[in-house]
Design a protein around this motif. Structure first.
Motif, PDB file in Angstrom:
ATOM      1  N   HIS A  25      45.569  37.478  34.350  1.00 33.25           N
ATOM      2  CA  HIS A  25      44.929  36.175  34.531  1.00 33.25           C
ATOM      3  C   HIS A  25      43.891  36.731  34.035  1.00 33.25           C
ATOM      4  O   HIS A  25      42.678  36.411  33.880  1.00 33.25           O
ATOM      5  CB  HIS A  25      44.246  35.366  36.086  1.00 33.25           C
ATOM      6  N   TYR A  26      43.390  37.667  34.494  1.00 28.24           N
ATOM      7  CA  TYR A  26      42.286  38.793  33.437  1.00 28.24           C
ATOM      8  C   TYR A  26      41.931  39.630  32.531  1.00 28.24           C
ATOM      9  O   TYR A  26      41.610  40.466  32.224  1.00 28.24           O
ATOM     10  CB  TYR A  26      41.008  39.225  34.666  1.00 28.24           C
ATOM     11  N   SER A  27      43.550  39.801  31.589  1.00 26.68           N
ATOM     12  CA  SER A  27      43.992  41.077  30.831  1.00 26.68           C
ATOM     13  C   SER A  27      42.994  41.194  29.619  1.00 26.68           C
ATOM     14  O   SER A  27      41.690  40.359  29.306  1.00 26.68           O
ATOM     15  CB  SER A  27      44.971  40.295  29.981  1.00 26.68           C
ATOM     16  N   GLY A  28      42.654  42.025  29.696  1.00 28.46           N
ATOM     17  CA  GLY A  28      41.257  42.927  28.702  1.00 28.46           C
ATOM     18  C   GLY A  28      40.015  42.604  29.490  1.00 28.46           C
ATOM     19  O   GLY A  28      39.100  42.956  29.185  1.00 28.46           O
ATOM     20  N   VAL A  51      36.028  43.825  37.591  1.00 34.32           N
ATOM     21  CA  VAL A  51      36.418  42.791  36.728  1.00 34.32           C
ATOM     22  C   VAL A  51      35.068  41.860  35.752  1.00 34.32           C
ATOM     23  O   VAL A  51      34.110  41.793  36.627  1.00 34.32           O
ATOM     24  CB  VAL A  51      36.955  41.325  37.320  1.00 34.32           C
ATOM     25  N   GLN A  52      35.242  41.786  34.429  1.00 38.12           N
ATOM     26  CA  GLN A  52      34.278  41.281  34.080  1.00 38.12           C
ATOM     27  C   GLN A  52      34.368  40.006  33.262  1.00 38.12           C
ATOM     28  O   GLN A  52      35.531  39.820  32.902  1.00 38.12           O
ATOM     29  CB  GLN A  52      33.890  42.216  32.409  1.00 38.12           C
ATOM     30  N   ASP A  53      33.560  39.154  33.793  1.00 38.90           N
ATOM     31  CA  ASP A  53      33.745  37.670  33.183  1.00 38.90           C
ATOM     32  C   ASP A  53      32.765  37.154  32.868  1.00 38.90           C
ATOM     33  O   ASP A  53      31.359  37.750  32.233  1.00 38.90           O
ATOM     34  CB  ASP A  53      34.022  36.664  34.200  1.00 38.90           C
ATOM     35  N   ASP A  54      32.911  35.985  32.153  1.00 40.42           N
ATOM     36  CA  ASP A  54      30.996  35.440  31.498  1.00 40.42           C
ATOM     37  C   ASP A  54      29.874  35.601  32.626  1.00 40.42           C
ATOM     38  O   ASP A  54      28.754  35.871  31.765  1.00 40.42           O
ATOM     39  CB  ASP A  54      31.150  34.111  31.579  1.00 40.42           C
TER      40      ASP A  54
END
Length: 144
Positions: A25-28, A51-54
């Motif tokens: 779900h958080y590939s890359g 985990v880096q998201d927006d």
């Protein structure tokens, strides 16, 4: 346990349980064993996952306790260290401590999973203690 002992091996196993859902779900968007700041007593804190998201970075700490012991008492220090790291950085917005194993006492497990640290630590909302099942469900929904 000393480095390389049974505690380290079971901790590494616990990380391998969590990693596949992040890969799906958080590939890359995630890294492993990332230095994110300093613990309260000054040592470098290495996050199991970031985990880096927006909306910013999320620190994930995988905590496995296979047998009864004092490790559960060290979790408040860990939570306080994570709060301090997040407060002192513009990179991270939240941390999760993912609990697993049958070695936590009933009282400690209840305290931790009910996030009672919110009652005793300023800015405790920055760190959420969560079960593996809840963490996986949130990750599967993309809601970390």
């Amino acid at each position: 346990m000393s480095p390389g002992g049974k505690g380290t091996k079971t901790g590494a196993f616990w990380e391998q349980v969590i990693k596949p859902v992040l890969e799906i779900h958080y590939s890359g968007l995630f890294q492993t064993h990332v230095p994110v700041g300093n613990q309260l007593f000054g040592a470098t804190y290495y996050a199991d996952f970031v985990v880096q998201d927006d909306t910013g970075g999320i620190i994930v700490s995988a905590k496995w306790q296979q047998v009864r012991g004092t490790a559960e008492q060290k979790l408040l220090y860990e939570i306080a260290s994570l709060i301090s790291i997040i407060r002192n950085s513009d990179k991270y917005r939240k941390a999760y401590v993912v609990l697993g194993g049958t070695g936590f006492s009933r009282g400690a497990r209840s305290f931790l999973l009910h996030n009672k640290h919110l009652e005793v630590l300023a800015d405790g909302y920055l760190v959420e203690v969560i079960s593996l099942e809840d963490f996986l469900a949130r990750a599967n929904r993309g809601e970390l």
